[in-house]
Design a protein around this motif. Structure first.
Motif, short mmCIF file in Angstrom:
data_model
loop_
_atom_site.label_atom_id
_atom_site.label_comp_id
_atom_site.label_asym_id
_atom_site.label_seq_id
_atom_site.Cartn_x
_atom_site.Cartn_y
_atom_site.Cartn_z
N THR A 269 -11.47 111.01 -37.61
CA THR A 269 -12.70 111.63 -38.11
C THR A 269 -13.45 112.28 -36.96
O THR A 269 -13.67 111.66 -35.92
CB THR A 269 -13.62 110.60 -38.78
OG1 THR A 269 -12.92 109.99 -39.88
CG2 THR A 269 -14.91 111.25 -39.30
N LEU A 270 -13.84 113.54 -37.19
CA LEU A 270 -14.74 114.24 -36.27
C LEU A 270 -16.14 114.19 -36.88
O LEU A 270 -16.35 114.62 -38.02
CB LEU A 270 -14.30 115.70 -36.10
CG LEU A 270 -15.31 116.65 -35.43
CD1 LEU A 270 -15.55 116.25 -33.98
CD2 LEU A 270 -14.85 118.09 -35.53
N VAL A 271 -17.09 113.65 -36.12
CA VAL A 271 -18.48 113.65 -36.54
C VAL A 271 -19.16 114.81 -35.80
O VAL A 271 -19.29 114.79 -34.58
CB VAL A 271 -19.18 112.32 -36.20
CG1 VAL A 271 -20.63 112.36 -36.67
CG2 VAL A 271 -18.45 111.16 -36.84
N PHE A 272 -19.55 115.83 -36.55
CA PHE A 272 -20.16 117.02 -35.97
C PHE A 272 -21.61 117.08 -36.40
O PHE A 272 -21.94 116.97 -37.59
CB PHE A 272 -19.41 118.27 -36.44
CG PHE A 272 -20.08 119.57 -36.03
CD1 PHE A 272 -20.40 119.82 -34.71
CD2 PHE A 272 -20.40 120.53 -36.98
CE1 PHE A 272 -21.02 121.01 -34.34
CE2 PHE A 272 -21.01 121.72 -36.63
CZ PHE A 272 -21.32 121.95 -35.29
N SER A 273 -22.51 117.25 -35.41
CA SER A 273 -23.94 117.25 -35.70
C SER A 273 -24.63 118.34 -34.89
O SER A 273 -24.18 118.69 -33.79
CB SER A 273 -24.54 115.88 -35.35
OG SER A 273 -25.94 115.87 -35.57
N THR A 274 -25.71 118.87 -35.43
CA THR A 274 -26.52 119.84 -34.70
C THR A 274 -27.98 119.72 -35.12
O THR A 274 -28.29 119.40 -36.27
CB THR A 274 -26.04 121.28 -34.95
OG1 THR A 274 -26.89 122.19 -34.24
CG2 THR A 274 -26.06 121.64 -36.43
N ASN A 275 -28.87 119.98 -34.16
CA ASN A 275 -30.31 119.97 -34.44
C ASN A 275 -30.87 121.37 -34.67
O ASN A 275 -32.08 121.52 -34.83
CB ASN A 275 -31.07 119.31 -33.28
CG ASN A 275 -30.81 117.83 -33.20
OD1 ASN A 275 -29.79 117.39 -32.66
ND2 ASN A 275 -31.72 117.03 -33.75
N LEU A 276 -30.00 122.38 -34.68
CA LEU A 276 -30.46 123.74 -34.93
C LEU A 276 -30.85 123.88 -36.40
O LEU A 276 -30.01 123.79 -37.29
CB LEU A 276 -29.35 124.74 -34.57
CG LEU A 276 -29.71 126.22 -34.77
CD1 LEU A 276 -30.85 126.63 -33.84
CD2 LEU A 276 -28.48 127.09 -34.52
N ARG A 277 -32.11 124.11 -36.65
CA ARG A 277 -32.61 124.09 -38.04
C ARG A 277 -32.04 125.22 -38.87
O ARG A 277 -31.86 125.07 -40.08
CB ARG A 277 -34.14 124.15 -38.03
CG ARG A 277 -34.77 122.91 -37.42
CD ARG A 277 -36.24 122.82 -37.72
NE ARG A 277 -36.78 121.53 -37.31
CZ ARG A 277 -37.96 121.06 -37.71
NH1 ARG A 277 -38.70 121.77 -38.54
NH2 ARG A 277 -38.38 119.88 -37.29
N SER A 278 -31.78 126.36 -38.25
CA SER A 278 -31.28 127.52 -39.00
C SER A 278 -29.76 127.53 -39.10
O SER A 278 -29.18 128.51 -39.56
CB SER A 278 -31.76 128.81 -38.32
OG SER A 278 -31.27 128.88 -36.98
N PHE A 279 -29.10 126.44 -38.70
CA PHE A 279 -27.64 126.42 -38.60
C PHE A 279 -26.98 126.55 -39.98
O PHE A 279 -27.43 125.97 -40.97
CB PHE A 279 -27.19 125.12 -37.93
CG PHE A 279 -25.70 125.03 -37.75
CD1 PHE A 279 -25.08 125.63 -36.67
CD2 PHE A 279 -24.92 124.34 -38.67
CE1 PHE A 279 -23.71 125.54 -36.50
CE2 PHE A 279 -23.55 124.24 -38.52
CZ PHE A 279 -22.94 124.84 -37.42
N SER A 280 -25.87 127.29 -39.97
CA SER A 280 -25.05 127.41 -41.18
C SER A 280 -23.59 127.21 -40.79
O SER A 280 -23.08 127.89 -39.89
CB SER A 280 -25.25 128.80 -41.80
OG SER A 280 -24.41 128.96 -42.93
#
Length: 720
Positions: A657-668
């Motif tokens: 499993t790859l857990v991918f996360s980002t804090n960029l609010r406008s991310f798509s």
């Protein structure tokens, strides 16, 4: 000894008028303030008296000659007209200090060299020998000042600067010179207060300079009494008997004055500062007369039985742009302490941070502490000041903090949560994030102000901020001294890794089974992203016997969770040595076997492109943007995430499993990722209860290989 001289006492910047007042009070005549200092007339005894008794002057100069010089040859000739045999001989040492204002000779060291040559050449031609140079402790120090083509040559009767009283422990720098401390006390009218038996308190004493100067002033102790040497003592014009008479008189005055010394105390929260203050107090002959004690600012109180007096202090300023604003809680606490504990007293604050303390000064002065422009502020604290503190600051914010605490209490107790977000701009007028860090030494508050837009009126914004910072500690049940405040600004490139401060307020906190180091002061972030708590816990629960890759690992909290969860091996990659050292400390703090946990200093993208290993779990939480000089190119997570995810999936075991996360609010998320892999949006699950008020804090996905899909085998080892 009856011969009269024209003398010149140099003054700290902007303080020549106050020095003139002091010299007049010493009984000196012909006193006239001018640029850089004060002219006065007197005998040699008067010059000695200024050296011994002036608390403000830097130096006392005896001018020998004035002349014009167009160049260095003219300077040499002018100096040569002075009969130097009256001042020193071949067995003496000398040094030359040269200063200038729009001087015809711009190279000060060269000019000083030419002055030295003129003196030495004359003495050698006269007696055959020549004096040598000693720039540190010369027998005779020659002062030369050049304004345009006008040159003044003088003997420096003081030697070392007069602010060096002789009580400071050698090699220890102080944030406030002794003569500037004396200026502060004069501005507060401390001699009159002391004569009326008023007490003295410095609640942030540092190495004790203000308290010592105040005690010497109150006890009529000459500030030059402890000095081991003056510039005139090896000068050929010196009258030793006259000097000894002055010293004897000063000793008698000190002995009488000590009998009437009022109660004096000095506090500081820093143990090292208190130790140095105690040493300096003893060296100043004030042991048992000035009480020094370690106390937090809010615990500073007046001496027992003393109803009025002076509180004088020099709070920290901050050395970096932006730190001044972040010192606001300290200054607010100072104001609260003055109101609560010192009604009826006078207070004097050297304000270099520009922070309001919540009191209105009745008078203020421009003040230069070295190159730093400050405001010296004087406050009259009304006798009813303590009663005024009963008015609640920011009641709406206080109510919201209490409400949030009640809502989180059962959840925190059930989950064993000790570090959590209490408030996150719930009320638009108070754009703050308030985090509680429950450390092994007690709870701390980490408060961040979101940078306000330029359209917000700065005055109104600071008033609201002052009210908020005054209210938060009490509402959260945490002492104000345990609150750290920052302004959260967007950082780019190497700023992400730079220190904001050198305070190093480091704590050990617990999260699940982990002990983790956090630093509340020195960086924008603390070393622990509280919103990723569920992800770290999930990794701990699923890591047993598995191989973890932590990319852009930061301080490695996720790595530690996996290690304590029984991971077979971990590999952590980051570009910052600061964060990797932090990770190593976290691993060691939890007794992890370092042979199984690999820490790699590299650009995560470059390392990932070269990786030929296989991992069961991969945690990928990149910064939104980075253009560090240590990287090839820059990283834009929206632009680059598809390539990053693809490379990470190449290194992921087929069942992993790859857990991918980002804090960029406008991310798509790129649609190609959802087409190539099995993607599960876990954002709602990954946001903990304390961040539910701000569900846009981050986004999170679990990404896996599709069942039956083929993948390249990059290798079988889980070691990076």
């Amino acid at each position: 000894m009856n011969k009269h001289f024209t003398l010149f006492a140099t003054a700290p910047r902007g303080l020549q008028d106050l020095l003139a007042t002091e010299l007049t009070a010493l009984g000196l005549e012909g006193v006239h303030a001018q640029r850089g200092g004060v002219l006065f007339e007197g005998t040699l005894v008067d010059a000695y008296r200024a050296c011994l008794w002036s608390r403000i002057a830097n130096r006392v100069l005896l001018p020998l000659a004035e002349f014009e010089a167009e160049d260095d040859d003219g300077l040499y000739r002018g100096v040569s007209t002075i009969d130097w045999s009256m001042h020193l001989g071949p067995d003496n040492t000398l040094a030359v200090d040269f200063t200038g204002i729009k001087a015809a000779i711009t190279h000060s060291r060269f000019a000083a060299q030419r002055v030295k040559d003129a003196v030495v050449d004359q003495i050698r031609e006269t007696v055959g020998g020549r004096p040598s140079v000693d720039i540190r402790q010369p027998d005779v120090r020659i002062n030369v000042h050049m304004h345009g083509e006008q040159v003044t040559v003088a003997i420096d009767l003081s030697g070392d600067s007069l602010h060096k009283r002789g009580y400071r422990e050698t090699g220890i720098a102080a944030p406030l010179k002794e003569n500037l401390a004396a200026v502060m006390l004069y501005r507060a009218d401390w001699p009159r207060i002391a004569a009326d038996r008023g007490g003295f308190v410095d609640p942030m004493c540092g190495t004790g300079t203000l308290a010592i100067e105040a005690a010497w002033m109150a006890s009529d102790t000459a500030p030059g009494l402890l000095r081991t040497g003056f510039g005139f003592q090896h000068w050929r014009g010196h009258d030793d008997n006259a000097w000894k008479d002055l010293v004897d008189e000063a000793l008698e005055r000190q002995e009488k004055g000590m009998e009437h010394l009022p109660p004096m105390v000095a506090f500081d929260h820093d143990r090292q500062a208190v130790r140095l203050a105690l040493v300096n107090v003893e060296r100043a002959g004030l042991a048992g007369r000035v009480h020094v004690e370690r106390r937090e600012l809010g615990e500073a109180t007046a001496p027992s039985g003393v109803r009025t007096g002076l509180v004088a202090t020099n709070p920290p300023y901050g050395d970096r742009i932006g730190e001044q604003h972040e010192l606001l809680p300290l200054y607010l606490k100072l104001g609260e302490t003055l109101r609560s504990h010192f009604p009826g007293w006078r207070a004097l604050v050297l304000n270099g941070a520009g922070c309001r303390i919540g009191l209105q000064p009745d008078k203020s002065w421009q003040f230069f502490n070295g190159p730093l422009e400050c405001r010296l502020e004087r406050f009259e604290i009304g006798a009813d000041a303590a009663a005024s503190t009963g008015e609640q600051a920011a009641p709406d914010l206080t109510n919201r903090l209490h409400k949030n605490e009640r809502q989180l209490r059962k959840w925190r107790k059930r989950e064993g949560i000790t570090c959590y977000r209490l408030y996150d701009a719930d009320i638009p007028e108070y754009a703050l994030a308030v985090d509680v860090y429950g450390s092994e030494s007690g709870d701390w508050l980490h408060v961040q102000e979101y940078e306000p837009p330029g359209s917000v009126d700065p005055g109104k914004a600071q008033n609201r901020l002052r009210a908020a910072l005054s209210a938060i500690p009490a509402a959260a049940g945490v002492p104000p001294e345990r609150m750290v405040f920052k302004v959260r600004r967007r950082q780019r490139g190497s700023e992400q890794y730079e220190r904001m401060s050198e305070q190093s307020r480091t704590l050990i906190v617990r999260e699940g089974h982990c002990r983790l180091e956090v630093n509340l002061t020195d960086y924008l972030d603390t070393g622990l992203f509280l919103d990723h708590r569920p992800v770290r816990q999930w990794l701990a629960e699923h890591a047993h016997g598995k191989r973890l890759l932590n990319l852009f690992c930061y301080t490695g909290a996720a790595t530690v969770h996996a290690a304590l969860g029984g991971a077979r091996a971990t590999t952590s990659v980051d570009l910052s040595n600061t964060y990797l050292d932090w990770l190593r400390r976290n691993l060691e703090l939890n007794g992890c076997d370092m042979d199984r946990h690999h820490v790699i200093h590299a650009d995560a993208r470059d390392w990932l492109a070269r990786c030929r290993n296989r991992f069961d779990l991969i945690f990928l939480d990149p910064p939104s943007f980075s253009n560090s000089k240590r990287m090839d190119g820059d990283l834009d997570i929206q632009r680059d995430h598809a390539e990053l995810v693809a490379e990470a999936m190449r290194c992921l075991d087929h069942a992993g499993t790859l857990v991918f996360s980002t804090n960029l609010r406008s991310f798509s998320l790129d649609a190609a990722i959802e087409q190539a892999f099995e993607v599960e949006d876990r954002t709602r699950w990954s946001i903990p209860k304390d961040f539910e008020r701000n569900r846009r804090i981050h986004q999170c996905w679990f990404i896996r290989h599709r069942e039956g899909a083929a993948s390249d085998d990059p290798g079988q080892s889980g070691l990076g």
